[in-house]
Design a protein around this motif. Structure first.
Motif: not given
Length: 341
Positions: A193, A215-216, A185, A150, A321, A318, A219, A190
């Motif tokens: 969160r 999770t990566s 995904h 990420v 992040l 989103q 993201l 996750f």
């Protein structure tokens, strides 16, 4: 069969209808790459093996004047270069190996500086490199999977975007920035969160689980889509998308623990795509038209990302992040997010 499905759902947090959708996508024939990359410069990260190497081979075959294998293991990358050149007569001098370690922010910074200072143009960047490990280790202060998959991935994206925009204007073209995601995904739990600062939670072993890779990739897709939204608002000419290459035979799963490794091995033996077949999705994403900007592509077709990504909660997450990531990147390379705006 029902018991198997239940076991898989418990292990992978499978959403309703995922298995049917997965099989439909996985068994879909993929077209051989046919785009024209004549005269273009291409960077593929993680190109020493698997999907990255086969994608690089396709880019060379399709006329790219310079294909850069961006890899941590330069010895393997040189072997991959020799293999690609041997399979493509007339490609001598068109394939280069550039070292970069996504576990090191300084290595990414130096790689991007070299690209910005020495390349006349940059038409395609395929962010393919990734790791999948189940044990907690730190690199650059964050858990290794998050650092590699990420933060460093987007540090490279932000640092190379100015060169790609310059290429767009100078050569009247639409460069492509493509992020390799995963259908993993879809079943990311996750758990992070709920944390006040999501990225801060990745600095600690608490919460580390086999869900970290999933999770990566969640993201990666959310951040890629948000980056595309931000660039669209500024009317930029770089096509940004994310893609799923499907379930492919590669070295990615070498760290999977027992019994997950057995299930993965069996699945790959039965359903897995070859690296060459999977690589077609990378090349396809890099050859689409501007209409594929901000899209998630699955097996060479536009597809909906997970229900969470499409939900109102997901849309707000989103943006959160993206804001957190920009702050981190500014701490690594001051001014980088403004330069890429």
């Amino acid at each position: 069969m029902d018991s198997i499905k239940l076991h898989l759902k418990m292990m992978f947090n499978l959403p309703p209808g995922f298995l049917t959708s997965f099989l439909s996508s996985q068994l879909r024939p993929l077209p051989a790459p046919s785009g024209d990359f004549t005269g273009k410069t291409v960077i593929v990260t993680g190109a020493n093996v698997g999907l990255g190497r086969e994608a690089a081979r396709h880019f060379v075959r399709l006329g790219a004047s310079k294909v850069i294998l961006a890899c941590r293991n330069t010895e393997k990358a040189e072997a991959a270069k020799d293999d690609i050149v041997f399979s493509a007569p007339g490609s001598v001098g068109r394939v280069e190996v550039w070292p970069v370690d996504l576990g090191s922010f300084e290595s990414v910074r130096q790689f991007c500086k070299r690209a910005n200072d020495t390349l006349e143009r940059l038409d395609v960047v395929v962010e393919n490199a990734a790791v999948a490990i189940g044990t907690f280790t730190l690199q650059e202060g964050y858990e290794t999977t998050i650092t590699t998959n990420v933060i460093s991935t987007f540090l490279m994206a932000f640092m190379l975007l100015p060169k790609m925009r310059e290429t767009a204007v100078r050569y009247n073209t639409n460069p492509h920035l493509s992020f390799v995601g995963s259908d993993a995904h879809y079943f990311a739990r996750f758990a992070e969160r709920s944390e006040p600062n999501v990225f801060e939670s990745f600095k600690h072993e608490k919460g580390m689980s086999e869900d970290r890779y999933n999770t990566s990739k969640l993201l990666v897709i959310m951040l890629a889509l948000e980056l595309a939204i931000q660039q669209r608002q500024k009317q930029q000419q770089v096509v940004i998308n994310a893609l799923n290459p499907g379930f492919c035979r590669s070295d990615l799963f070498r760290h999977a623990p027992f019994p997950l490794n057995i299930l993965i091995w069996l699945g790959l033996w039965i359903l897995g795509r070859t690296a060459e077949m999977g690589s077609r999705t990378l090349v396809h994403a890099a050859s689409t038209g501007p209409e594929m900007h901000g899209k998630y592509l699955d097996s060479c077709k536009p597809w909906d990302p997970s229900p969470y990504v499409l939900s109102e909660e997901g849309k707000q997450m989103q943006k959160k992040l993206y804001a957190e990531l920009k702050e981190i990147l500014e701490g690594i390379e001051p001014g980088v997010t403004a330069q890429s705006a």
